[in-house]
Write an enzyme that holds these catalytic residues in place. Sequence first.
Site, mmCIF file in Angstrom:
data_model
loop_
_atom_site.group_PDB
_atom_site.id
_atom_site.type_symbol
_atom_site.label_atom_id
_atom_site.label_comp_id
_atom_site.label_asym_id
_atom_site.label_seq_id
_atom_site.Cartn_x
_atom_site.Cartn_y
_atom_site.Cartn_z
ATOM 1 N N ASP A 15 -42.458 13.780 -50.930
ATOM 2 C CA ASP A 15 -41.760 14.008 -52.173
ATOM 3 C C ASP A 15 -40.369 13.665 -52.030
ATOM 4 O O ASP A 15 -39.989 14.799 -51.023
ATOM 5 C CB ASP A 15 -41.895 15.382 -52.711
ATOM 6 C CG ASP A 15 -41.821 15.026 -54.422
ATOM 7 O OD1 ASP A 15 -41.614 13.915 -54.517
ATOM 8 O OD2 ASP A 15 -41.644 16.318 -54.542
ATOM 9 N N GLY A 18 -36.953 9.764 -55.267
ATOM 10 C CA GLY A 18 -36.287 9.584 -56.600
ATOM 11 C C GLY A 18 -34.981 10.790 -56.289
ATOM 12 O O GLY A 18 -34.023 9.995 -56.400
ATOM 13 N N HIS A 32 -37.400 5.006 -52.867
ATOM 14 C CA HIS A 32 -38.388 5.041 -51.680
ATOM 15 C C HIS A 32 -37.908 3.612 -50.341
ATOM 16 O O HIS A 32 -39.216 3.725 -49.807
ATOM 17 C CB HIS A 32 -39.687 3.594 -52.904
ATOM 18 C CG HIS A 32 -39.974 4.211 -54.365
ATOM 19 N ND1 HIS A 32 -40.449 6.248 -53.732
ATOM 20 C CD2 HIS A 32 -39.730 4.701 -55.424
ATOM 21 C CE1 HIS A 32 -40.213 6.762 -55.143
ATOM 22 N NE2 HIS A 32 -40.098 5.502 -55.937
ATOM 23 N N LEU A 126 -54.956 7.694 -33.276
ATOM 24 C CA LEU A 126 -54.812 7.746 -34.247
ATOM 25 C C LEU A 126 -55.214 6.801 -36.151
ATOM 26 O O LEU A 126 -55.386 5.213 -35.958
ATOM 27 C CB LEU A 126 -53.118 8.080 -34.739
ATOM 28 C CG LEU A 126 -53.091 8.922 -35.585
ATOM 29 C CD1 LEU A 126 -51.960 9.450 -34.946
ATOM 30 C CD2 LEU A 126 -52.887 7.964 -36.894
HETATM 31 C C1 FPP Z 1 -42.824 10.425 -54.306
HETATM 32 O O1 FPP Z 1 -41.245 11.047 -54.424
HETATM 33 C C2 FPP Z 1 -42.466 9.637 -53.666
HETATM 34 C C3 FPP Z 1 -43.703 8.388 -54.163
HETATM 35 C C4 FPP Z 1 -44.014 8.303 -55.569
HETATM 36 C C5 FPP Z 1 -44.332 7.626 -52.886
HETATM 37 C C6 FPP Z 1 -44.105 7.597 -51.647
HETATM 38 C C7 FPP Z 1 -43.393 6.651 -51.026
HETATM 39 C C8 FPP Z 1 -42.855 6.063 -49.733
HETATM 40 C C9 FPP Z 1 -42.594 7.161 -48.972
HETATM 41 C C10 FPP Z 1 -42.817 4.786 -49.458
HETATM 42 C C11 FPP Z 1 -43.182 4.445 -47.987
HETATM 43 C C12 FPP Z 1 -44.585 4.643 -47.952
HETATM 44 C C13 FPP Z 1 -45.231 3.620 -47.186
HETATM 45 C C14 FPP Z 1 -46.393 3.792 -46.850
HETATM 46 C C15 FPP Z 1 -44.644 2.162 -46.812
HETATM 47 P P1 FPP Z 1 -40.573 11.083 -56.046
HETATM 48 O O2 FPP Z 1 -39.887 9.396 -56.887
HETATM 49 O O3 FPP Z 1 -41.304 11.781 -56.400
HETATM 50 O O4 FPP Z 1 -39.009 11.717 -55.522
HETATM 51 P P2 FPP Z 1 -38.442 12.633 -56.154
HETATM 52 O O5 FPP Z 1 -39.678 13.999 -56.767
HETATM 53 O O6 FPP Z 1 -36.731 13.500 -56.314
HETATM 54 O O7 FPP Z 1 -38.546 12.255 -57.641
#
Ligand code: FPP
Length: 236
Positions: A15, A18, A32, A126
């Site tokens: 998390d 964003g 991301h 793994l």
């Molecule tokens: C949450 O952060 C994250 C996600 C919804 C997407 C997770 C994806 C990645 C880490 C990209 C890489 C993954 C792979 C497998 C290549 P958020 O957008 O909710 O962050 P915020 O809470 O700060 O808004």
Amino acid sequence: MTEPPVPRHIAIIMDGNGRWATRRGLSRSEGHQAGAEPVRAVLRAARQAGVRYLTLYAFSTENWGRPEEEIQGLFVLLMKYLQSEVAELMATGVRLEAIGDLETLPALAREALTVAMDCTSGGRELTLTLALSYGSRAELARAASLLALEVAAGAREADSITPQTLAAKLWTSGLPDPDLLIRTGGDMRLSNFLLWQCAYTEFYFTPTLWPDFGEADFQAALDSYQTRERRFGLSV
Ligand code: FPP
């Protein structure tokens, strides 16, 4: 002296992409993109530590409610990651798996996932599981429905249903329960991730935003895990 225990299975809620992007005046999609590098770093560190299963929450059922552009960006990123990493995964004995309602993924992403899973199916070091269009409540409802169908067909008695038979119908069937769950980004909740499977999991929360999470942060989580006394409901 006995070696400190290494978690066999680590699950991660990645998390904070964003917020990381907003603080830099970048788009959420760029956040991301920055989140792909810690995936590589954590996978490397997990392999070196002897972790056998790593499960990453990459896209939740709730994430479908995000703007179309962000969703598309996430699946493009996933495809790029799979294409660029598959050779490395094969070379390092990593088997790729996926859990979630995979039918709902865009066709191209699903194909890329299938190819990467086939190519890495021989990996024995793994298992890297990506949770995609995953939600624990949907997973549990689906398992209940599959068991109900078996009962209705006369293939099983209702009172033959045990925690084990239910677990066998989950998308995670075959995966051991996580020993350690890490959540970055400062929030302390499960957000519909592995609700059933985390009954006895140790939790590690850190305010570090996912794009900033590196090998030292991963080591700090392992160090914390190694101080825990796991009792699984038993007395000391
Ligand atoms: C949450 O952060 C994250 C996600 C919804 C997407 C997770 C994806 C990645 C880490 C990209 C890489 C993954 C792979 C497998 C290549 P958020 O957008 O909710 O962050 P915020 O809470 O700060 O808004």
